[in-house]
Design an enzyme around this catalytic site. Structure first.
Site, PDB file in Angstrom:
ATOM      1  N   ASN A  38       0.844  -1.202   0.000  1.00 29.51           N
ATOM      2  CA  ASN A  38       0.000   0.000   0.000  1.00 29.51           C
ATOM      3  C   ASN A  38       0.880   1.254   0.000  1.00 29.51           C
ATOM      4  O   ASN A  38       0.447   2.336  -0.374  1.00 29.51           O
ATOM      5  CB  ASN A  38      -0.964   0.009   1.205  1.00 29.51           C
ATOM      6  CG  ASN A  38      -0.299  -0.318   2.541  1.00 29.51           C
ATOM      7  OD1 ASN A  38       0.853  -0.736   2.593  1.00 29.51           O
ATOM      8  ND2 ASN A  38      -1.025  -0.131   3.617  1.00 29.51           N
ATOM      9  N   GLY A  40       3.913   3.749  -1.184  1.00 29.27           N
ATOM     10  CA  GLY A  40       4.561   4.138  -2.434  1.00 29.27           C
ATOM     11  C   GLY A  40       5.608   5.180  -2.103  1.00 29.27           C
ATOM     12  O   GLY A  40       5.287   6.350  -1.918  1.00 29.27           O
ATOM     13  N   GLN A 222       3.093   4.585   5.537  1.00 29.97           N
ATOM     14  CA  GLN A 222       1.871   5.315   5.891  1.00 29.97           C
ATOM     15  C   GLN A 222       2.211   6.453   6.864  1.00 29.97           C
ATOM     16  O   GLN A 222       3.301   6.998   6.770  1.00 29.97           O
ATOM     17  CB  GLN A 222       0.808   4.356   6.475  1.00 29.97           C
ATOM     18  CG  GLN A 222       0.203   3.399   5.445  1.00 29.97           C
ATOM     19  CD  GLN A 222       1.037   2.182   5.145  1.00 29.97           C
ATOM     20  OE1 GLN A 222       1.417   1.473   6.052  1.00 29.97           O
ATOM     21  NE2 GLN A 222       1.329   1.921   3.884  1.00 29.97           N
ATOM     22  N   ARG A 301      -4.508   7.835  -7.621  1.00 33.07           N
ATOM     23  CA  ARG A 301      -5.698   8.623  -7.249  1.00 33.07           C
ATOM     24  C   ARG A 301      -5.313  10.060  -6.901  1.00 33.07           C
ATOM     25  O   ARG A 301      -4.262  10.289  -6.293  1.00 33.07           O
ATOM     26  CB  ARG A 301      -6.358   8.011  -6.005  1.00 33.07           C
ATOM     27  CG  ARG A 301      -7.000   6.681  -6.247  1.00 33.07           C
ATOM     28  CD  ARG A 301      -7.611   6.115  -4.968  1.00 33.07           C
ATOM     29  NE  ARG A 301      -6.601   5.723  -3.992  1.00 33.07           N
ATOM     30  CZ  ARG A 301      -6.888   5.228  -2.797  1.00 33.07           C
ATOM     31  NH1 ARG A 301      -8.150   5.099  -2.407  1.00 33.07           N
ATOM     32  NH2 ARG A 301      -5.930   4.880  -1.968  1.00 33.07           N
ATOM     33  N   SER A 409      12.888  20.279   3.099  1.00 27.87           N
ATOM     34  CA  SER A 409      13.017  19.788   1.727  1.00 27.87           C
ATOM     35  C   SER A 409      12.289  20.744   0.794  1.00 27.87           C
ATOM     36  O   SER A 409      11.148  21.129   1.047  1.00 27.87           O
ATOM     37  CB  SER A 409      12.431  18.384   1.625  1.00 27.87           C
ATOM     38  OG  SER A 409      12.417  17.985   0.281  1.00 27.87           O
TER      39      SER A 409
HETATM   40  P1  IMO Z   1       2.866   5.678   2.049  1.00 21.26           P
HETATM   41  O1  IMO Z   1       3.793   4.741   2.768  1.00 21.26           O
HETATM   42  C1  IMO Z   1      -1.113   7.342   1.711  1.00 21.26           C
HETATM   43  C2  IMO Z   1      -4.509   4.808   2.962  1.00 21.26           C
HETATM   44  C3  IMO Z   1      -5.458   4.366   1.879  1.00 21.26           C
HETATM   45  C4  IMO Z   1      -6.733   4.231   2.672  1.00 21.26           C
HETATM   46  C5  IMO Z   1      -6.251   3.673   4.001  1.00 21.26           C
HETATM   47  C6  IMO Z   1      -6.325   2.158   4.100  1.00 21.26           C
HETATM   48  O2  IMO Z   1       3.117   5.842   0.615  1.00 21.26           O
HETATM   49  O3  IMO Z   1       2.761   6.971   2.786  1.00 21.26           O
HETATM   50  P2  IMO Z   1      -5.037   0.126   3.011  1.00 21.26           P
HETATM   51  O4  IMO Z   1      -4.656  -0.183   1.593  1.00 21.26           O
HETATM   52  O5  IMO Z   1      -3.864   0.245   3.927  1.00 21.26           O
HETATM   53  O6  IMO Z   1      -6.070  -0.816   3.530  1.00 21.26           O
HETATM   54  O7  IMO Z   1      -5.737   1.568   2.949  1.00 21.26           O
HETATM   55  O8  IMO Z   1      -4.895   4.067   4.102  1.00 21.26           O
HETATM   56  N1  IMO Z   1      -3.081   4.478   2.701  1.00 21.26           N
HETATM   57  C7  IMO Z   1      -2.151   5.388   2.333  1.00 21.26           C
HETATM   58  N2  IMO Z   1      -2.257   6.705   2.039  1.00 21.26           N
HETATM   59  N3  IMO Z   1       0.087   6.760   1.680  1.00 21.26           N
HETATM   60  C8  IMO Z   1       0.232   5.459   2.008  1.00 21.26           C
HETATM   61  O9  IMO Z   1       1.445   4.891   2.133  1.00 21.26           O
HETATM   62  C9  IMO Z   1      -0.920   4.689   2.292  1.00 21.26           C
HETATM   63  N4  IMO Z   1      -1.155   3.401   2.613  1.00 21.26           N
HETATM   64  C10 IMO Z   1      -2.475   3.295   2.864  1.00 21.26           C
HETATM   65  O10 IMO Z   1      -5.568   5.348   0.883  1.00 21.26           O
HETATM   66  O11 IMO Z   1      -7.290   5.485   2.943  1.00 21.26           O
HETATM   67 MG    MG Z   2       1.570   6.727  -0.697  1.00 17.78          MG
END
Ligand code: IMO
Ligand code: MG
Length: 421
Positions: A38, A40, A222, A301, A409
């Site tokens: 999940n 990125g 996250q 998205r 940054s």
């Molecule tokens: P990085 O590490 C932003 C959000 C999803 C959703 C909620 C649950 O790139 O910061 P999930 O797939 O975990 O069941 O989704 O969490 N979400 C993120 N939003 N960056 C992420 O990771 C995310 N990983 C999950 O959009 O609202």
């Molecule tokens: Mg992300």
């Protein structure tokens, strides 16, 4: 030596990839402690960019060992694709990456359950990335999961098929069409690929590192506001994204936590559903999205955008014991005449300074306005050259949180980074 932790303080997408890549030059070991594909994490250098989903962001550095910890859930297919594209770039991935045997696997049917569950929720869906994260963690805590260390077991295939059968039974509750075999061959092929990596007892490896005085950096995914316990439940992810999650997700004691680097954007974004008190639905919000290129690195998205929320930031700083703040994307605010920070919330006519329990409570933020700097920051490389309006913005955040902003940054590139002593 201690384990330093780097994590997101908002709803994800703070810029963890860039910062871990940057900090990696000072750490021989980088270990991801939770989440899965999940995430990125985007990196930009030498005119190229790369998005990492499962592999820690130290992978581009020579002499850095990367570890995927037990707290992570891995989709073998996404993992193999990612490693193969790194190999295509000439990165010796198998010499630089080890995987905890205790990390859990995401099965193809976990992804189906994720989609079916979201579909059944209709308007109250979480907005999941649909990577099978929540079903994989459900099987972990439900004690049904399959772990990376199991892939070498002689009866691995039987265990896989047994869990798949359970999933098919579970899926009966949903009115959702699916093909349970889809992607299975690919998945089993990716499992074979994974066997070529060192599968380790990462807790022992890290304990040895600490004993040998090797510096370890724990990389979160996250953000704190998506934490399973402290985020805006149920609009959260399924893992512990806070500093405590680094201990359980890697297996080192809380007494060994060193510096805690908390990353936040100079404004806020959120992707998926759930409360977002400072969200802007107007032209300003659109401008933030356009200027900040706020489109998901994992799902593409468009991200929801809004002003910096200091109530939420203070909450995150306290929960994590942040020692160093890292402010990202200040350059995105260049074009604004005024910038705002929410300093409190009005709920039911009362002004409060904390994050409420109820995620459906209507919140009106109280803002403090700051003058914009009317200047392009992206080429600035020295702190002395930063406009005083930006410094006032930063000082306000430092005073409110009680934590210094150590890195600023000003763009995605490694070079666009200002370190403050
Ligand atoms: P990085 O590490 C932003 C959000 C999803 C959703 C909620 C649950 O790139 O910061 P999930 O797939 O975990 O069941 O989704 O969490 N979400 C993120 N939003 N960056 C992420 O990771 C995310 N990983 C999950 O959009 O609202
Ligand atoms: Mg992300």
């Amino acid at each position: 030596m201690n384990v330093d932790v780097v994590l997101g303080l908002q709803w994800g997408d703070e810029g963890k990839g860039k910062i871990v890549d940057y900090l990696a030059q000072r750490y021989p070991v980088i270990a991801r402690f939770q989440g899965g594909p999940n995430a990125g994490h985007s990196l930009h250098f030498d005119g190229t960019s790369f998005v990492l989903h499962s592999v820690p962001a130290g992978i581009f550095r020579n002499n850095t060992m990367n570890i995927i910890g037990n707290g992570v859930v891995i989709d073998p297919v996404i993992f193999a694709e990612e490693c193969r594209s790194l190999e295509a770039l000439g990165i010796p991935v198998r010499d630089r990456l080890m995987i905890s045997k205790k990390a859990h696997l995401i099965l193809p049917t976990h992804r189906i359950i994720d989609a079916a569950s979201e579909h059944s929720k209709g308007a109250s869906r979480i907005g999941s990335t649909l990577k099978g994260i929540s079903p994989a963690y459900m099987d972990k805590t439900g004690r049904n999961g399959i772990r990376v260390g199991d892939i070498i077991a002689h009866d691995f295939r039987d265990r896989f098929l047994a869990l798949k059968s359970k999933h098919i039974v579970f899926l009966r509750q949903f009115d959702y069409a699916y093909d349970a075999d889809q992607g299975e061959e690919n998945w089993l092929g990716a499992i074979e690929y994974m066997k070529r990596f060192p599968l380790i007892d990462a807790e022992y490896y890290l304990a040895d590192c600490l004993r040998e005085n090797k510096r370890v950096l724990a990389e979160g995914a996250q953000g704190t506001l998506l934490d399973i316990d402290f985020g805006s439940y149920p609009y959260v992810t399924s893992s512990s994204t806070t500093c405590a999650g680094a201990c359980t997700g890697l297996g080192f004691p809380p007494t060994r936590v060193g510096r805690v680097y908390g990353i936040f954007k100079a404004y806020c974004t959120r992707v998926g559903s759930g409360p977002f008190p400072t969200e802007l639905h107007d032209k300003t919000g659109e401008m933030l999205r356009e200027q900040g290129k706020e489109f998901g690195a994992t799902t593409g998205r468009p991200r929801r955008t809004g002003w910096l929320d200091l109530v939420a930031l203070k909450y995150a700083v306290t929960l994590n014991g942040v020692t160093d703040l890292i402010m990202m994307k200040a350059d995105v605010l260049d074009a604004f005449d005024t910038v705002k920070i929410a300093t409190s919330y009005i709920i039911d006519g009362k002004e409060i300074g904390c994050v409420p329990f109820d995620t459906h409570t209507p919140i009106t933020p109280v803002y403090r306005e700051f003058r914009g700097w009317g200047k392009n920051l992206s080429a600035i490389r020295k702190e002395e050259e930063l406009p005083y309006q930006l410094m006032a913005y930063i000082r306000f955040i430092e005073e409110a949180t009680g934590v210094p902003v150590k890195i600023i940054s000003l763009g995605p590139d490694r070079e666009q980074t200002i370190i403050r002593d």
